[in-house]
Design a protein around this motif. Structure first.
Motif, PDB file in Angstrom:
ATOM      1  N   LEU A 264       0.833  -1.200   0.000  1.00  0.00           N
ATOM      2  CA  LEU A 264       0.000   0.000   0.000  1.00  0.00           C
ATOM      3  C   LEU A 264       0.872   1.255   0.000  1.00  0.00           C
ATOM      4  CD1 LEU A 264      -2.725  -1.220   2.503  1.00  0.00           C
ATOM      5  CD2 LEU A 264      -3.140  -0.519   0.139  1.00  0.00           C
ATOM      6  N   ALA A 265       1.907   1.251   0.824  1.00  0.00           N
ATOM      7  CA  ALA A 265       2.766   2.432   0.948  1.00  0.00           C
ATOM      8  C   ALA A 265       3.483   2.741  -0.362  1.00  0.00           C
ATOM      9  CB  ALA A 265       3.775   2.230   2.068  1.00  0.00           C
ATOM     10  N   GLY A 266       3.758   1.708  -1.149  1.00  0.00           N
ATOM     11  CA  GLY A 266       4.478   1.912  -2.397  1.00  0.00           C
ATOM     12  C   GLY A 266       3.569   2.104  -3.596  1.00  0.00           C
ATOM     13  N   SER A 267       2.293   2.371  -3.362  1.00  0.00           N
ATOM     14  CA  SER A 267       1.335   2.422  -4.460  1.00  0.00           C
ATOM     15  C   SER A 267       0.470   3.668  -4.373  1.00  0.00           C
ATOM     16  CB  SER A 267       0.415   1.199  -4.396  1.00  0.00           C
ATOM     17  OG  SER A 267      -0.558   1.379  -3.370  1.00  0.00           O
ATOM     18  N   ALA A 268      -0.381   3.844  -5.381  1.00  0.00           N
ATOM     19  CA  ALA A 268      -1.361   4.939  -5.371  1.00  0.00           C
ATOM     20  C   ALA A 268      -2.695   4.469  -4.802  1.00  0.00           C
ATOM     21  CB  ALA A 268      -1.553   5.480  -6.787  1.00  0.00           C
ATOM     22  N   THR A 269      -2.737   3.236  -4.304  1.00  0.00           N
ATOM     23  CA  THR A 269      -3.977   2.701  -3.729  1.00  0.00           C
ATOM     24  C   THR A 269      -4.136   3.209  -2.297  1.00  0.00           C
ATOM     25  OG1 THR A 269      -3.815   0.712  -5.119  1.00  0.00           O
ATOM     26  CG2 THR A 269      -5.226   0.580  -3.159  1.00  0.00           C
ATOM     27  N   VAL A 270      -5.256   3.864  -2.038  1.00  0.00           N
ATOM     28  CA  VAL A 270      -5.528   4.416  -0.710  1.00  0.00           C
ATOM     29  C   VAL A 270      -5.981   3.290   0.219  1.00  0.00           C
ATOM     30  CG1 VAL A 270      -7.058   5.984   0.570  1.00  0.00           C
ATOM     31  CG2 VAL A 270      -6.141   6.664  -1.665  1.00  0.00           C
ATOM     32  N   ALA A 271      -5.525   3.327   1.469  1.00  0.00           N
ATOM     33  CA  ALA A 271      -6.025   2.414   2.505  1.00  0.00           C
ATOM     34  C   ALA A 271      -7.201   3.094   3.198  1.00  0.00           C
ATOM     35  CB  ALA A 271      -4.920   2.111   3.508  1.00  0.00           C
ATOM     36  N   THR A 272      -8.404   2.606   2.914  1.00  0.00           N
ATOM     37  CA  THR A 272      -9.605   3.211   3.493  1.00  0.00           C
ATOM     38  C   THR A 272     -10.030   2.409   4.722  1.00  0.00           C
ATOM     39  OG1 THR A 272     -10.299   4.050   1.350  1.00  0.00           O
ATOM     40  CG2 THR A 272     -11.994   3.883   3.058  1.00  0.00           C
ATOM     41  N   LEU A 273     -10.026   3.067   5.860  1.00  0.00           N
ATOM     42  CA  LEU A 273     -10.333   2.405   7.133  1.00  0.00           C
ATOM     43  C   LEU A 273     -11.766   2.734   7.536  1.00  0.00           C
ATOM     44  CD1 LEU A 273      -6.945   3.171   8.945  1.00  0.00           C
ATOM     45  CD2 LEU A 273      -7.515   1.348   7.306  1.00  0.00           C
ATOM     46  N   LEU A 274     -12.458   1.717   8.037  1.00  0.00           N
ATOM     47  CA  LEU A 274     -13.900   1.815   8.286  1.00  0.00           C
ATOM     48  C   LEU A 274     -14.192   1.395   9.721  1.00  0.00           C
ATOM     49  CD1 LEU A 274     -14.761  -0.080   4.970  1.00  0.00           C
ATOM     50  CD2 LEU A 274     -14.724   2.387   5.261  1.00  0.00           C
ATOM     51  N   PRO A 275     -13.854   2.249  10.685  1.00  0.00           N
ATOM     52  CA  PRO A 275     -13.924   1.814  12.085  1.00  0.00           C
ATOM     53  C   PRO A 275     -15.333   1.548  12.590  1.00  0.00           C
ATOM     54  CG  PRO A 275     -13.360   4.161  11.933  1.00  0.00           C
ATOM     55  CD  PRO A 275     -13.295   3.602  10.547  1.00  0.00           C
ATOM     56  N   GLY A 276     -16.350   2.047  11.874  1.00  0.00           N
ATOM     57  CA  GLY A 276     -17.720   1.724  12.266  1.00  0.00           C
ATOM     58  C   GLY A 276     -17.969   0.220  12.229  1.00  0.00           C
ATOM     59  N   ALA A 277     -17.286  -0.468  11.302  1.00  0.00           N
ATOM     60  CA  ALA A 277     -17.487  -1.915  11.172  1.00  0.00           C
ATOM     61  C   ALA A 277     -16.910  -2.649  12.383  1.00  0.00           C
ATOM     62  CB  ALA A 277     -16.846  -2.415   9.885  1.00  0.00           C
ATOM     63  N   GLU A 278     -15.714  -2.259  12.786  1.00  0.00           N
ATOM     64  CA  GLU A 278     -15.132  -2.928  13.961  1.00  0.00           C
ATOM     65  C   GLU A 278     -15.912  -2.570  15.228  1.00  0.00           C
ATOM     66  OE1 GLU A 278     -13.043  -1.491  11.605  1.00  0.00           O
ATOM     67  OE2 GLU A 278     -12.406  -3.449  10.823  1.00  0.00           O
ATOM     68  N   PHE A 279     -16.343  -1.322  15.299  1.00  0.00           N
ATOM     69  CA  PHE A 279     -17.140  -0.886  16.453  1.00  0.00           C
ATOM     70  C   PHE A 279     -18.405  -1.731  16.574  1.00  0.00           C
ATOM     71  CE2 PHE A 279     -20.450   1.617  18.433  1.00  0.00           C
ATOM     72  CZ  PHE A 279     -19.822   2.213  19.515  1.00  0.00           C
ATOM     73  N   SER A 280     -19.086  -1.915  15.443  1.00  0.00           N
ATOM     74  CA  SER A 280     -20.403  -2.550  15.458  1.00  0.00           C
ATOM     75  C   SER A 280     -20.336  -4.071  15.476  1.00  0.00           C
ATOM     76  CB  SER A 280     -21.217  -2.086  14.244  1.00  0.00           C
ATOM     77  OG  SER A 280     -21.369  -0.680  14.290  1.00  0.00           O
ATOM     78  N   THR A 281     -19.129  -4.612  15.321  1.00  0.00           N
ATOM     79  CA  THR A 281     -18.974  -6.064  15.383  1.00  0.00           C
ATOM     80  C   THR A 281     -18.040  -6.465  16.528  1.00  0.00           C
ATOM     81  OG1 THR A 281     -17.171  -5.994  13.758  1.00  0.00           O
ATOM     82  CG2 THR A 281     -19.388  -6.357  12.915  1.00  0.00           C
ATOM     83  N   ARG A 282     -17.711  -5.510  17.378  1.00  0.00           N
ATOM     84  CA  ARG A 282     -16.783  -5.749  18.497  1.00  0.00           C
ATOM     85  C   ARG A 282     -15.527  -6.466  18.014  1.00  0.00           C
ATOM     86  NH1 ARG A 282     -20.959  -7.539  22.904  1.00  0.00           N
ATOM     87  NH2 ARG A 282     -21.447  -5.529  23.844  1.00  0.00           N
TER      88      ARG A 282
END
Ligand SMILES: [Zn+2]
Length: 391
Positions: A264-282
């Motif tokens: 990811l760091a060496g690319s133009a691909t963004v790392a999109t983080l979705l913390p609502g999912a971890e929150f809602s699934t513990r």
């Protein structure tokens, strides 16, 4: 053609996301003014030098930032999954199969019902400062239902994503290869005219690496740009595939090897983080810190959907990212605005700069830091979208 201009003065703190314009990565300006001309920003600078305009708005010393860019949402659905959430919070674990419940409700809904649902969620997000929102199909899983979902989504946002490969349709439970043929063939033909992006849920219980590659490659051949649900529930090939195929974004990124982070760091691909999912699934949160330290571009998004993350609040995601994912308030606010714009390959949003779309969020607070500092507090004072005061 002349358009009406508005000058916003008294901006105590302005997030421009333009490092050439102010301090730090957020390009912060104090005692600033912004001029809106029609749909776009026409001037940004010190309030003392602000030009005259047709109308005047006094921000009263509060903070102004770009409207949030929510680059990952699933809004075309019917029904809800309150019972499933309640059961999960009472001890059951999340699996991808719960999507089938929403598929049944969505297929049974009328066009008007689905359209009203999308309109309602877009409005709900707008009231909280979100001025750009992506919207996926993926709860129809037939040729007709997926095309319908995208037709409806396209009435509300240009950022439409074909996600026929959300999960194998129930009718194909014994023939997943047949379903991939459908998704890459007839269903793609029906959906491509209404979509900008192609996405796949690359995960155990959904689609494996080879199937995901087939889906994304077929979409690319039809002119769609890939984005990938990658490495959410388990380690897997999703991130590497996203980078290899030049995806705009790899979304979730919860379970990453060092090789995944480096890719990811060496690319133009963004790392999109979705913390609502971890929150809602513990579940365990992704590490924003690890990705940022490696040099990856990070976006924050809601993943708004009825199963695993039923929030439309970008402010909530910012607060969780700061508290649980090692991100600073500045990094989290950047990720929720400029980061989302990168994930959608948009240069006209996520920034307050001359020529950008006039998508602005005025907070009922003196600083953007309050988005993390005052979690759960409604801080939206005003919202402009394409120069129009909406809230
Ligand atoms: Zn999603």
């Amino acid at each position: 053609m002349s358009t009406r201009t508005t000058v916003i003065t008294g901006i105590g703190s302005l997030v421009t996301n333009d490092p050439g314009h102010g301090t730090g990565p957020l390009g912060l300006l104090t005692d600033a003014a912004v001029v809106i001309d029609g749909e776009t920003v026409a001037w940004v600078g010190p309030a003392a030098q602000a030009p005259a305009a047709d109308e005047h708005f006094d921000a009263g010393g509060r903070a102004l930032l770009p409207g949030f860019v929510d680059s990952h949402a699933h809004l075309v659905f019917a029904g809800d999954r309150t019972a499933e959430f309640n059961a999960r919070m009472s001890g059951q674990s999340y699996s991808a199969g719960g999507i089938r419940t929403t598929v049944a409700a969505t297929r049974a809904a009328s066009d008007a019902e689905l359209d009203a649902n999308v309109a309602g969620f877009v409005r709900e997000a707008l009231r909280q400062g979100t001025t750009t929102i992506e919207c996926k199909s993926g709860y129809g899983l037939t040729v007709g239902d997926e095309a319908r979902a995208l037709r409806i989504a396209a009435k509300h946002t240009p950022e439409t994503t074909y996600l026929g490969a959300h999960i194998v349709a129930p009718e194909y439970a014994e023939d997943p290869a047949g379903y991939v043929d459908l998704v890459t063939g007839e269903m793609l033909d029906a959906c491509a005219p209404h979509a900008r992006w192609v996405d796949v849920f690359c995960e155990k219980g959904a689609f494996d690496g080879d199937q995901a590659r087939a889906v994304l490659t077929a979409g690319i051949e039809r002119g769609l740009t890939p984005r990938v649900h990658a490495n959410q529930l388990t380690y897997g090939p999703g991130v590497q595939l996203a980078v290899e195929l030049g995806a705009a974004s790899a979304d979730h990124c919860t379970h990453l090897t060092d090789e995944d982070v480096a890719a990811l760091a060496g690319s133009a691909t963004v790392a999109t983080l979705l913390p609502g999912a971890e929150f809602s699934t513990r579940a365990e949160y992704p590490s924003g810190r690890r990705l940022l330290d490696a040099g990856a571009v990070v976006a924050l998004s809601t993943d708004c959907n009825p199963g695993s993350s039923f929030t439309s609040s970008m402010a909530f995601c910012i607060a969780v990212a700061v508290r649980e994912m090692g991100m600073t308030p500045d990094e989290a606010v950047w990720a929720a605005t400029a980061g989302g714009a990168h994930a959608l390959r948009r240069s006209d949003v996520g920034t307050v700069a001359v020529g950008a779309r006039a998508d602005l969020l005025l907070l009922d607070a003196p600083s953007h830091v309050h988005l993390a500092y005052r979690p759960g507090v409604p801080l939206t004072a005003a919202v402009w979208r394409a120069g129009i005061r909406e809230v």
